[in-house]
Design an enzyme around this catalytic site. Structure first.
Site, short mmCIF file in Angstrom:
data_model
loop_
_atom_site.label_atom_id
_atom_site.label_comp_id
_atom_site.label_asym_id
_atom_site.label_seq_id
_atom_site.Cartn_x
_atom_site.Cartn_y
_atom_site.Cartn_z
N CYS A 139 0.80 -1.23 0.00
CA CYS A 139 0.00 0.00 0.00
C CYS A 139 0.83 1.28 0.00
CB CYS A 139 -0.99 0.03 1.15
SG CYS A 139 -1.46 -1.56 1.80
N ARG B 77 6.42 -11.11 5.84
CA ARG B 77 5.83 -10.84 7.14
C ARG B 77 6.37 -11.87 8.12
NH1 ARG B 77 -0.55 -9.99 5.39
NH2 ARG B 77 -0.11 -8.35 3.85
N GLN C 79 0.93 -11.40 -3.59
CA GLN C 79 -0.53 -11.29 -3.67
C GLN C 79 -0.96 -10.79 -5.04
OE1 GLN C 79 -1.24 -8.56 -0.34
NE2 GLN C 79 -2.47 -10.18 0.59
N ASP D 107 -2.48 -8.24 -5.73
CA ASP D 107 -2.78 -7.06 -4.94
C ASP D 107 -2.93 -5.86 -5.86
OD1 ASP D 107 -2.98 -5.61 -2.65
OD2 ASP D 107 -0.83 -5.53 -2.24
N HIS E 299 -4.34 -1.50 -5.83
CA HIS E 299 -4.87 -0.33 -5.14
C HIS E 299 -5.53 0.58 -6.16
CE1 HIS E 299 -1.97 -1.96 -2.31
NE2 HIS E 299 -2.79 -1.49 -1.39
N LYS F 95 -15.21 -2.98 4.77
CA LYS F 95 -14.66 -3.93 3.79
C LYS F 95 -15.65 -5.06 3.54
CE LYS F 95 -12.36 -6.82 7.23
NZ LYS F 95 -11.34 -7.82 7.47
N HIS G 69 -8.32 -1.02 -1.44
CA HIS G 69 -7.40 -2.17 -1.46
C HIS G 69 -8.22 -3.36 -1.90
CE1 HIS G 69 -4.73 -0.23 1.68
NE2 HIS G 69 -5.86 0.34 1.99
#
Lengths: 583, 583
Positions: free
Chosen positions: A281, A310, A328, A330, A332, A412, A458
């Site tokens: 992000c 992580r 991911q 992923d 944005h 979310k 996200h």
């Protein structure tokens, strides 16, 4: 992102019954252990969702024979049908009662001195315990001891390593049998075992919880990424590539330093502190902020397949399901407030398309609303929640409402799929974020020329690709859809003289983009077919004299069904079509 | 992997002349600075390959006007044509002579006390200096001051920040002009500037020397990777995916801990030391070692596009050319000794194919032979060097021999390409490694059933993709080949009424896989064409009434040439062909 066991079939009465019988079974087991190992130090032994366990310190590892003996002693106690009863003791009396049990003493000493302590007993055996037991030892149901594993006292790696005996107990022999069948099936489908058997990936302690993907596993990962990229093309996403290691100033600005530091890998460089990214992000925000933007450019959708790290305690990592490094799908989205509904709508459509192709025909949605601790104005939340609810309503799909479960930065929607073992997995998510744009001072020039904050969305469909692969392997028992299969067809020549024809067929398949190989080894045909089935190769093409003469292949599917002789070119065309359409 | 300036045109006499004139010019410049800033502390001022510089500590930043004044004073001194002369001083006399110059005092104090110290002077100005000067100030040639930059005293970030004035000096005005033209051209082609102008990438101090790739830059990187992957398919490579963070045990085993630690990012996890990978080799060895292998499987070629991190001091990083994080077209081949020649041969063929397509029609090869410090037996080196020399001989290409320049683990061949500015860049490398297989105990079962060590071949064609992109941008001045261009065609409608037709054309191009867009902004046609040229878009397709009626587009190339009106479908077919063949 943790798996959730569906328990819709268990009423709360049944759950209470199971809790009691399992809790009592744990006591009965500990009693048996102490009969066999009088010097045993006993730690704790709670019921679980599936059974019970108890942790022990004994001088040698438990053997399978020990478990049998323990189980036999437990059956005796069960037969004796002794009542469970509790008494209250003073702090001192409790210390006295457990004077030989160091773990119990530690637990007692952690309690306030003026508080009375409950002890529950059956026969002459007693344990420090808050209660909630079966009436008697006869009521511990159909039980079975399952396995032994290591466990640290209090989960602390710096404390004693204990031995944990796992068992299970159910209200009937039928329920126990069904459960044992389920775990056998789960073991058969265990992605860690299949990952090794299918040459997809492996783990090594040199890089804890970090998968090594072999060529076949890399093919699957790349196919997944290509699939997502195709959808991105269709739905108007742009891919970006961002760094992995950032100065902590970034993590302070993003809030990760205050909220996520324990899960981050930190590095000192040139006497300044840096952090390896756990999420994309902040980098996405920096990309957005690198240029000025007008309302005409919005929405901007940045997709980032950047590798994330992580830190997870070694106790909670598990195969591909919970790793320390992953990628991911992923992205944005930077949008104006009034674009939220359309963006979420479009995302759900894309996710639906993806899940359907991946074999998850149905999914459950849950809308999580404003939590107590949150950023942003009430008006923003009203608008965002209403926007999401409206989209969900218009979708005609059912969804669950989770009050107070939203992220602190916005509401979310999470997306869950059921798997072949009846488990439910959260895969996708779409989250509105009002905080990131503030923290990074993101702006766009609106139609009236004023500078406005965009909202950040996200979103991920599959989530961690590593974890998704683990879920998919267990769902399919390793029989991946053909477009994801590392080897899509294997040619099995009946005799050596059929190898050249087999190679011709492979060449045809390969030039058509099919991943094919010839098994020209020395095994007999039957063994080669079994090997291909174990490898979950979608098609086995047997070629012998008859096939060669007729320019055909005898097609078998991995399921075992025999499709008979098919013209080579027709087969190539058919399999190409199957792959192209991701059938 | 550092760029090498070709200097074949400069004889050693000329090089000596330039050294002297530039060295003297630096003195003359420092004298001028002290006339203008009497309080200036002067540091050091050597000649360089292209000119000279001198570092100063003064109370305010130098301005362009200062540089003009300094240059004017230098011209005066040049006209005066004073001789340069040197004297020897005792340590104490030198300390006395430079009592007001703290940097000089520090330099003197670093010298042995019993050693005499040389001081060179012209007019009344003198400097601590080992000599090698022009005869007189009149002989400093055609010079020019260029720029000012910050520089730490002794390159140490913890010491004083000084101001460095760069200048250049040449034997003739003609040579100076040619040089200035070259640097102007180099500035025009500077990939850092073009990277920003073309929206490819940018840098930010929050992640030093770590590029952020915008969508257009990511397209180029992905196209490069896809290109390499296609070649991998053809040449029998398998892609793998490996972790990035490993316990130091791995780096000890690989030798990186002893030899490369200063360039690695280290992390403490669970009280153990981990390192972020600077190279993929050890992970490749682990993949190989994860299974047993037979001679029948060799060669195994593992390609890994894993992201690497190498710490580089901030003083040496430079745009994409020298970064702290990058991806290589990296692969490791595990082969038997007698497969080396064939593998190297096949690699050179692949590299030749890649370079030709990328616009580097010619490349230079250098074979580096055994260094003094090395592992492996003499017989192995004999065989490996002979193998490489034989391959190079058979290739019919010229190559240079570099005695003693091989890696300690084996001989290597490096591949160099020239660029449009006459600079030479090392891109590819192929290296034999006898050490890694020992360190990781790699084995294969040979034909006779004995276990043998494979040899490891490290190889890369483009090297760091980030660096390659930087080199290619400067080589092409940003006009990337069409298949690498982020936008391949832009449609320019003459008036608003032509926009719908423009969109039709874009749709046709996009469905054929061409990256195309319509410029429907408010600028006039001329401005749109100029904008497209600045963006180095290969094709501009102008559409007006005539084109629309005839279903044509008026095609212009970014070079400026006008191809006239072309039928839309023919243009689509032509451009698709150009992209597919990477013309």
């Amino acid at each position: 992102m943790s798996p959730q066991q569906s328990s819709a079939d268990a009423s709360s009465d049944l759950l209470d019954l199971r809790y009691r019988m399992r809790h009592s079974a744990a006591h009965v087991m500990a009693e048996a252990v102490m009969k066999l190992f009088p010097e045993a130090q006993i730690a704790i032994g709670p019921p679980t969702d599936d059974g019970f366990y108890y942790d022990f310190e004994v001088s040698r590892p438990f053997t399978p024979a020990d478990l049998e003996q323990i189980e036999a002693l437990m059956r005796k106690t069960q037969k004796a049908d002794t009542s469970f009863s509790g008494v209250m003791l003073s702090h001192d009396a409790a210390l006295d009662r457990f004077q030989d049990q160091k773990f119990k003493l530690e637990l007692i000493n952690d309690l306030p001195e003026n508080e009375e302590i409950t002890v529950w007993s059956h026969e002459s055996w007693e344990d420090l315990c808050a209660g909630r037991h079966a009436e008697s030892t006869g009521k511990i149901g159909a039980f079975k001891l399952l396995s032994v594993a290591g466990a640290y006292w209090r989960g602390d790696e710096n404390r004693e390593m204990l031995q944990r005996i796992y068992g299970t107990a159910w209200e009937s022999q039928e329920a126990l049998d069904a459960y044992l069948e389920r775990i056998e099936e789960a073991e058969r489908r265990d992605h860690r075992r299949l990952g090794r058997e299918l040459d997809l990936f492996f783990f090594d302690p040199i890089a804890p919880a970090s998968p090594f993907f072999l060529p076949k596993g890399t093919i699957v990962l790349n196919e997944l990424i290509d699939f997502v990229k195709e959808l991105y093309m269709k739905y108007g996403y742009q891919e970006v590539t961002t760094p992995q290691i950032f100065n902590t100033d970034l993590w302070k600005q993003s809030g990760h330093y205050d909220n996520y530091l324990d899960n981050m890998y930190m590095i000192d460089v040139d006497q300044r502190e840096f952090g390896v990214k756990p999420m994309n992000c902040p980098a996405a925000a920096m990309l957005y902020a690198a240029n000025t933007h007008s309302y005409r450019e919005l929405p901007i959708r940045y997709a980032d397949f950047g590798r994330l790290h992580r830190y997870e305690r070694s106790g909670v990592t598990h195969g591909l399901m919970r790793v320390r490094t992953f990628v991911q799908d992923d992205a944005h989205i930077f949008a104006s407030l009034n674009q939220i509904a359309q963006e979420v709508n479009s995302f759900i459509a894309m996710l639906d398309e993806a899940y359907t192709i991946l074999g998850y025909g149905e999914f459950r949605m849950a809308l999580s609303l404003r939590p107590d601790k949150r950023v942003g104005t009430e008006e923003m939340w009203d608008r965002a929640e209403a926007g999401l609810a409206e989209v969900l309503g218009a979708s005609g799909r059912k969804y669950d409402l989770e009050e107070g479960e939203g992220a602190f930065y916005g509401p979310k929607i999470d997306f869950f799929v059921p798997d072949a073992l009846g488990r439910e997995w959260q895969l996708g998510t779409v989250q509105l974020d009002f905080s990131l744009p503030e923290r990074f001072n993101l702006q766009y020039a609106s139609e009236d020329g004023t500078l406005q904050r965009p909202v950040v969305v996200h979103r991920a469909m599959l989530g961690s690709l590593e974890r998704f692969l683990g879920v998919l392997i267990e769902h399919t028992a390793g029989a991946l859809p053909i477009w994801l299969s590392p080897v899509q067809a294997t040619i099995i020549p009946i005799a050596d003289r059929h190898v050249p024809f087999g190679q011709e067929v492979v060449e045809k398949l390969r030039s058509a983009g099919v991943r094919a190989e010839v098994n020209d080894g020395n095994d007999r045909m039957g063994a080669k077919i079994r090997a291909a089935q174990v490898q979950k190769i979608p098609y086995m093409l047997v070629v012998g004299d008859r096939e060669q003469e007729a320019n055909k292949v005898a097609v078998r599917e991995r399921s075992g069904s025999d499709l008979g002789a098919v013209d080579v070119d027709s087969f190539v065309a058919q399999v190409v079509e199957e792959i192209a359409t991701r059938a």
